[in-house]
Scaffold this active site. Sequence first.
Site, short mmCIF file in Angstrom:
data_model
loop_
_atom_site.label_atom_id
_atom_site.label_comp_id
_atom_site.label_asym_id
_atom_site.label_seq_id
_atom_site.Cartn_x
_atom_site.Cartn_y
_atom_site.Cartn_z
CB SER A 25 -0.87 0.01 1.26
OG SER A 25 -1.49 1.27 1.43
CE1 TYR A 69 -3.84 -1.93 5.21
CE2 TYR A 69 -3.20 0.25 4.49
CZ TYR A 69 -3.70 -1.00 4.21
OH TYR A 69 -4.06 -1.33 2.92
N1 LIG Z 1 -8.91 -0.98 -0.93
C1 LIG Z 1 -7.91 -0.14 -1.00
O1 LIG Z 1 -8.06 1.06 -1.25
C2 LIG Z 1 -6.50 -0.64 -0.76
C3 LIG Z 1 -5.44 0.25 -0.95
C4 LIG Z 1 -4.14 -0.21 -0.77
C5 LIG Z 1 -3.91 -1.53 -0.42
N2 LIG Z 1 -4.96 -2.37 -0.23
C6 LIG Z 1 -4.66 -3.76 0.10
O2 LIG Z 1 -5.25 -4.59 -0.87
C7 LIG Z 1 -5.57 -5.86 -0.30
C8 LIG Z 1 -7.03 -6.20 -0.62
O3 LIG Z 1 -7.85 -5.17 -0.07
P1 LIG Z 1 -9.43 -5.13 -0.28
O4 LIG Z 1 -9.81 -3.72 -0.44
O5 LIG Z 1 -9.83 -6.14 -1.30
O6 LIG Z 1 -9.92 -5.61 1.17
P2 LIG Z 1 -11.12 -6.61 1.54
O7 LIG Z 1 -11.33 -6.41 3.01
O8 LIG Z 1 -12.28 -6.42 0.63
O9 LIG Z 1 -10.50 -8.04 1.26
C9 LIG Z 1 -9.54 -8.65 2.09
C10 LIG Z 1 -9.80 -10.15 2.10
O10 LIG Z 1 -8.78 -10.76 2.89
C11 LIG Z 1 -9.38 -11.83 3.60
N3 LIG Z 1 -8.58 -12.15 4.79
C12 LIG Z 1 -8.41 -11.38 5.90
N4 LIG Z 1 -7.63 -12.02 6.78
C13 LIG Z 1 -7.30 -13.21 6.23
C14 LIG Z 1 -6.52 -14.30 6.66
N5 LIG Z 1 -5.94 -14.33 7.88
N6 LIG Z 1 -6.36 -15.37 5.83
C15 LIG Z 1 -6.96 -15.37 4.61
N7 LIG Z 1 -7.73 -14.36 4.15
C16 LIG Z 1 -7.89 -13.29 4.96
C17 LIG Z 1 -10.77 -11.30 3.98
O11 LIG Z 1 -11.67 -12.37 4.29
C18 LIG Z 1 -11.15 -10.52 2.74
O12 LIG Z 1 -11.91 -11.31 1.84
C19 LIG Z 1 -5.28 -5.73 1.20
O13 LIG Z 1 -4.03 -6.28 1.48
C20 LIG Z 1 -5.25 -4.24 1.42
O14 LIG Z 1 -4.45 -3.86 2.51
C21 LIG Z 1 -6.26 -1.95 -0.39
#
Ligand SMILES: NC(=O)c1ccc[n+]([C@@H]2O[C@H](COP(=O)([O-])OP(=O)(O)OC[C@H]3O[C@@H](n4cnc5c(N)ncnc54)[C@H](O)[C@@H]3O)[C@@H](O)[C@H]2O)c1
Length: 258
Positions: free
Chosen positions: A147, A159
């Site tokens: 991120s 985070y």
């Molecule tokens: N959404 C954004 O703007 C954004 C920006 C930068 C980085 N990210 C990163 O992108 C990735 C995906 O984000 P997202 O927006 O899809 O989030 P999200 O919450 O929609 O999806 C995350 C998924 O990870 C799964 N998960 C959580 N803990 C787990 C574990 N211990 N084992 C297996 N699965 C697990 C959850 O069940 C969920 O389905 C994350 O790593 C997040 O930090 C997101």
Amino acid sequence: MSEQNTASQRSLNVLVTGAAGGMCRGINKRLGNAGHTLVCVDLDLERCQAAVDELRGQGITAHAFAADVTREDDVERLRAAVKETVGEVHALVNAAGILDRKMLLDHSVESFSCAIDINLVGPFALIRAFAEDLLAANWGRIVNVSSIAGTTGYPYPSYAASKAGLSNLTRSLLVDFWGTGITVNSVCPGVVDTPMVIQEVRDQVPNKVPTGKIVDPDEIGALIAFLLTDDARSINGADLVIDGGATQVFRLFDPTQG
Ligand SMILES: NC(=O)c1ccc[n+]([C@@H]2O[C@H](COP(=O)([O-])OP(=O)(O)OC[C@H]3O[C@@H](n4cnc5c(N)ncnc54)[C@H](O)[C@@H]3O)[C@@H](O)[C@H]2O)c1
């Protein structure tokens, strides 16, 4: 790997964690449309299976597996199950993660450690479990979804620290895979259109992001799809920022006010 494909367009078995999440809607679709077989892994099997059913409806080959990436025994069980059902894994996409919106005084050691476990230890556990298979094949791709919060200071310390750690884990692993066809990269998204992003942050996009647009999960998928090709073989250890330019500028005035 299929010999019919050109060197830059191999058909791979790609394991994606967090596969039921918002960003993976774009990642899974792009990778599936590129002809890869998806090994979709999530803590939440029901949502993961629903995502897989949707992908299959679009003609994409995908399989759902439940695993908690923070648990070594779960990850080992996953590795065995995937080998039996799908075969060797050629690429790992570590997208499972949580954003805990606690500032310093709201955190306990336990809540801080929980975020580090999911965002940093989880990707390590996955990579550790599959490393020997990738090394045996002398080819592979590892993409960690980090991120922009890992590249600067950020209000939510668990985070920021976990994502900074993930980006530096990425760089450190180049030593382990030296001289092989295995690359390891981090993708660092900015504000992506997923349920993880609260309305307050969405409202700030026109003022904080030079493109004026929220990033679409499909764009993250397109970048990762490229990283899995042989054309991307020299992109290694990178933090690939995909944020509409947000981290490149600091605006002292509100552009919407003229
Ligand atoms: N959404 C954004 O703007 C954004 C920006 C930068 C980085 N990210 C990163 O992108 C990735 C995906 O984000 P997202 O927006 O899809 O989030 P999200 O919450 O929609 O999806 C995350 C998924 O990870 C799964 N998960 C959580 N803990 C787990 C574990 N211990 N084992 C297996 N699965 C697990 C959850 O069940 C969920 O389905 C994350 O790593 C997040 O930090 C997101």
